[in-house]
Design an enzyme around this catalytic site. Structure first.
Site, PDB file in Angstrom:
ATOM      1  N   LYS A  15       0.847  -1.199   0.000  1.00 48.15           N
ATOM      2  CA  LYS A  15       0.000   0.000   0.000  1.00 48.15           C
ATOM      3  C   LYS A  15       0.874   1.238   0.000  1.00 48.15           C
ATOM      4  CE  LYS A  15      -2.440   1.772   3.650  1.00 48.15           C
ATOM      5  NZ  LYS A  15      -2.374   3.237   3.660  1.00 48.15           N
ATOM      6  N   ASP A  38      -3.377   4.336  -2.111  1.00 51.39           N
ATOM      7  CA  ASP A  38      -4.353   4.813  -1.125  1.00 51.39           C
ATOM      8  C   ASP A  38      -4.334   6.337  -1.069  1.00 51.39           C
ATOM      9  OD1 ASP A  38      -5.975   5.057   1.143  1.00 51.39           O
ATOM     10  OD2 ASP A  38      -4.371   4.515   2.542  1.00 51.39           O
ATOM     11  N   LYS A  86      -7.285   8.275  -1.530  1.00 54.91           N
ATOM     12  CA  LYS A  86      -8.576   8.746  -0.990  1.00 54.91           C
ATOM     13  C   LYS A  86      -9.099  10.003  -1.689  1.00 54.91           C
ATOM     14  CE  LYS A  86      -7.692   6.968   3.701  1.00 54.91           C
ATOM     15  NZ  LYS A  86      -6.267   6.624   3.704  1.00 54.91           N
ATOM     16  N   HIS A 128     -11.380  12.871  -3.236  1.00 55.67           N
ATOM     17  CA  HIS A 128     -12.653  13.485  -2.841  1.00 55.67           C
ATOM     18  C   HIS A 128     -12.686  14.895  -3.435  1.00 55.67           C
ATOM     19  CE1 HIS A 128     -15.630  14.462   0.713  1.00 55.67           C
ATOM     20  NE2 HIS A 128     -16.114  14.758  -0.485  1.00 55.67           N
ATOM     21  N   ASP A 129     -13.437  15.073  -4.534  1.00 51.98           N
ATOM     22  CA  ASP A 129     -13.512  16.389  -5.182  1.00 51.98           C
ATOM     23  C   ASP A 129     -14.762  16.381  -6.057  1.00 51.98           C
ATOM     24  OD1 ASP A 129     -12.823  18.910  -6.380  1.00 51.98           O
ATOM     25  OD2 ASP A 129     -10.705  18.463  -6.024  1.00 51.98           O
ATOM     26  N   ILE A 130     -14.929  17.384  -6.906  1.00 46.92           N
ATOM     27  CA  ILE A 130     -16.098  17.363  -7.787  1.00 46.92           C
ATOM     28  C   ILE A 130     -15.938  16.212  -8.790  1.00 46.92           C
ATOM     29  CG2 ILE A 130     -16.626  19.822  -7.516  1.00 46.92           C
ATOM     30  CD1 ILE A 130     -15.334  20.274 -10.283  1.00 46.92           C
ATOM     31  N   PRO A 131     -17.071  15.641  -9.251  1.00 50.24           N
ATOM     32  CA  PRO A 131     -16.980  14.449 -10.102  1.00 50.24           C
ATOM     33  C   PRO A 131     -16.034  14.582 -11.290  1.00 50.24           C
ATOM     34  CG  PRO A 131     -19.248  14.790  -9.434  1.00 50.24           C
ATOM     35  CD  PRO A 131     -18.485  15.979  -8.920  1.00 50.24           C
ATOM     36  N   THR A 164     -13.334  16.423 -11.723  1.00 47.22           N
ATOM     37  CA  THR A 164     -11.920  16.408 -11.300  1.00 47.22           C
ATOM     38  C   THR A 164     -11.501  15.003 -10.885  1.00 47.22           C
ATOM     39  OG1 THR A 164     -12.093  18.694 -10.595  1.00 47.22           O
ATOM     40  CG2 THR A 164     -10.284  17.432  -9.659  1.00 47.22           C
ATOM     41  N   THR A 220     -11.714   5.707  10.409  1.00 44.43           N
ATOM     42  CA  THR A 220     -11.775   5.149  11.770  1.00 44.43           C
ATOM     43  C   THR A 220     -11.361   6.178  12.819  1.00 44.43           C
ATOM     44  OG1 THR A 220      -9.651   4.112  11.274  1.00 44.43           O
ATOM     45  CG2 THR A 220     -11.578   2.683  11.252  1.00 44.43           C
ATOM     46  N   GLN A 233      -4.117   2.579  17.127  1.00 43.41           N
ATOM     47  CA  GLN A 233      -5.351   1.982  16.608  1.00 43.41           C
ATOM     48  C   GLN A 233      -6.250   1.638  17.801  1.00 43.41           C
ATOM     49  OE1 GLN A 233      -6.296   1.907  13.596  1.00 43.41           O
ATOM     50  NE2 GLN A 233      -4.618   1.465  12.163  1.00 43.41           N
ATOM     51  N   GLY A 278       0.510  -2.308   8.812  1.00 44.23           N
ATOM     52  CA  GLY A 278       1.646  -1.390   8.759  1.00 44.23           C
ATOM     53  C   GLY A 278       2.682  -1.729   9.800  1.00 44.23           C
ATOM     54  N   ARG A 279       2.648  -0.997  10.920  1.00 46.16           N
ATOM     55  CA  ARG A 279       3.699  -1.109  11.937  1.00 46.16           C
ATOM     56  C   ARG A 279       3.981  -2.507  12.484  1.00 46.16           C
ATOM     57  NH1 ARG A 279       1.041   3.894  14.783  1.00 46.16           N
ATOM     58  NH2 ARG A 279      -0.675   2.836  13.723  1.00 46.16           N
TER      59      ARG A 279
HETATM   60  O1  C5P Z   1       0.601   0.772  11.186  1.00 43.84           O
HETATM   61  P1  C5P Z   1      -0.824   0.345  11.023  1.00 43.84           P
HETATM   62  O2  C5P Z   1      -0.985  -1.158  10.889  1.00 43.84           O
HETATM   63  O3  C5P Z   1      -1.752   0.954  12.036  1.00 43.84           O
HETATM   64  O4  C5P Z   1      -1.210   0.948   9.583  1.00 43.84           O
HETATM   65  C1  C5P Z   1      -2.512   0.902   9.084  1.00 43.84           C
HETATM   66  C2  C5P Z   1      -2.560   1.586   7.746  1.00 43.84           C
HETATM   67  O5  C5P Z   1      -3.908   1.646   7.309  1.00 43.84           O
HETATM   68  C3  C5P Z   1      -2.061   3.029   7.745  1.00 43.84           C
HETATM   69  O6  C5P Z   1      -1.480   3.285   6.459  1.00 43.84           O
HETATM   70  C4  C5P Z   1      -3.329   3.835   7.937  1.00 43.84           C
HETATM   71  O7  C5P Z   1      -3.234   5.127   7.375  1.00 43.84           O
HETATM   72  C5  C5P Z   1      -4.331   2.996   7.155  1.00 43.84           C
HETATM   73  N1  C5P Z   1      -5.726   3.188   7.533  1.00 43.84           N
HETATM   74  C6  C5P Z   1      -6.194   2.971   8.829  1.00 43.84           C
HETATM   75  N2  C5P Z   1      -7.525   3.156   9.112  1.00 43.84           N
HETATM   76  C7  C5P Z   1      -8.364   3.547   8.143  1.00 43.84           C
HETATM   77  C8  C5P Z   1      -7.908   3.761   6.840  1.00 43.84           C
HETATM   78  C9  C5P Z   1      -6.558   3.563   6.574  1.00 43.84           C
HETATM   79  O8  C5P Z   1      -5.429   2.608   9.714  1.00 43.84           O
HETATM   80  N3  C5P Z   1      -9.654   3.678   8.421  1.00 43.84           N
END
Ligand code: C5P
Length: 232
Positions: A32, A59, A61, A63-66, A68, A119, A190, A210-211
Site C-alpha cells: 500500500k 491509497d 482517498k 474526494h472532489d467534484i466528479p 476532477t 476510523t 489503533q 503497517g507497523r
Molecule cells: O501501522 P498500522 O498497521 O496501524 O497501519 C494501518 C494503515 O492503514 C495506515 O497506512 C493507515 O493510514 C491505514 N488506515 C487505517 N484506518 C483507516 C484507513 C486507513 O489505519 N480507516
C-alpha cells in the site's frame, strides 16, 4: 484476486521504501502506497515498486467534484496499479465518475474501493463537526451500499465491520481492513483492532498491516506470520 496481506509502506522516501522491500526475497508482498510517500516521490515510486513485481494499492482517498475525480482517476489508471480508492462521502455521482475515469479504452481497470467513515471519526465528531446524526455503524453501511450502487468493488472498513458489510452488500463486495495486530503485539494508536486470524474468520478479503510488520525487528518473519494466519 484471493485473500491477501497488504503491507502499508508508510515511509517518507522511495529510498527507505525500496530498501525495506529489498528484504523480501521470497513471496512478493502486496504494497500500500499512501499520501505521504506519493506526495514525496510522485508516480516514479509507484513505477519503481511495480517494476519489482509487487501488486499495489494506491491509497490516495480522492474526494472532489466528479469531473476532477474522473480526470485524476484516468491518470492513476495509467499507472497500472491494482487497487485505488476515493471517499464515499463524495456522493454516488462522484464515485460513478471515479469509475468512469478509471476504466481504460479496453475496458480493464484497477479495483476501486471507497472509504466510508474514517476510523479516526467517532460518533461525537461525526455529530458535532459533520452534523450527521445517525448511529455511525448505520452511516458506514449506508455509505457501503452507496459504493456498491455506484458500481465500486468494495470498501475500506474496520475488520469489526467486514462481516456486516458482506451481509448487506454481498459476499463478493470486497472488504479491505486496517487495524490488524498480533495477539501479543502493541496496538499503538489503533483503537479497534483484530488479529489476522480473527480477520480471516470474520471474512476480510484483504488486511492492511503497517507497523506490526514495518516496525518489527524481523519484518519478513512478521509478514510471514501474517500470511500464515490470514492466507494459508
Ligand atoms: O501501522 P498500522 O498497521 O496501524 O497501519 C494501518 C494503515 O492503514 C495506515 O497506512 C493507515 O493510514 C491505514 N488506515 C487505517 N484506518 C483507516 C484507513 C486507513 O489505519 N480507516
Amino acid at each position: 484476486m484471493g485473500r491477501d496481506v497488504i503491507i502499508a509502506c508508510d515511509f517518507p522516501s522511495a529510498e527507505k521504501t525500496l530498501s525495506f522491500l529489498d528484504r523480501f526475497t521470497g513471496r512478493k508482498p502486496f504494497v500500500k502506497i499512501g499520501m505521504e510517500l506519493f506526495y514525496a516521490e510522485g508516480p516514479a515510486v509507484v513505477r519503481a515498486i511495480k517494476e519489482r513485481g509487487h501488486r499495489i494499492f494506491l491509497d490516495l482517498k480522492l474526494h472532489d467534484i466528479p469531473n476532477t475525480v474522473k480526470k485524476s482517476m484516468a491518470v492513476l489508471s495509467a499507472l497500472d496499479v491494482d487497487i485505488v480508492n476515493c471517499h464515499a462521502s463524495g456522493t454516488v455521482r462522484m464515485m460513478e465518475a471515479a469509475l468512469e475515469g478509471l476504466t481504460r479504452a479496453d475496458g480493464t481497470r484497477p479495483l476501486l474501493i471507497a472509504v466510508t467513515q474514517l476510523t479516526s471519526t467517532d460518533q461525537e465528531s461525526m455529530e458535532e463537526d459533520l452534523w450527521i446524526r445517525e448511529p455511525i455503524d448505520r452511516v458506514v453501511m449506508h455509505y457501503a451500499e452507496n459504493a456498491r450502487r455506484a458500481g465500486l468493488d468494495g470498501v475500506v472498513c474496520s475488520p469489526l465491520e467486514a462481516g456486516k458489510v458482506h451481509a448487506v452488500c454481498g459476499a463478493d463486495f470486497l472488504t479491505v481492513t486496517p487495524g490488524v495486530r498480533f495477539a501479543d503485539g502493541d496496538i499503538g494508536d489503533q483503537k479497534r483492532v483484530m488479529t489476522p486470524a480473527a480477520a480471516r474468520e470474520i471474512g476480510s478479503d484483504y488486511i492492511v498491516v503497517g507497523r506490526p510488520i514495518t516496525a518489527a525487528e524481523d519484518p519478513v518473519a512478521a509478514y510471514t506470520r501474517c500470511v500464515e494466519e490470514f492466507v494459508d
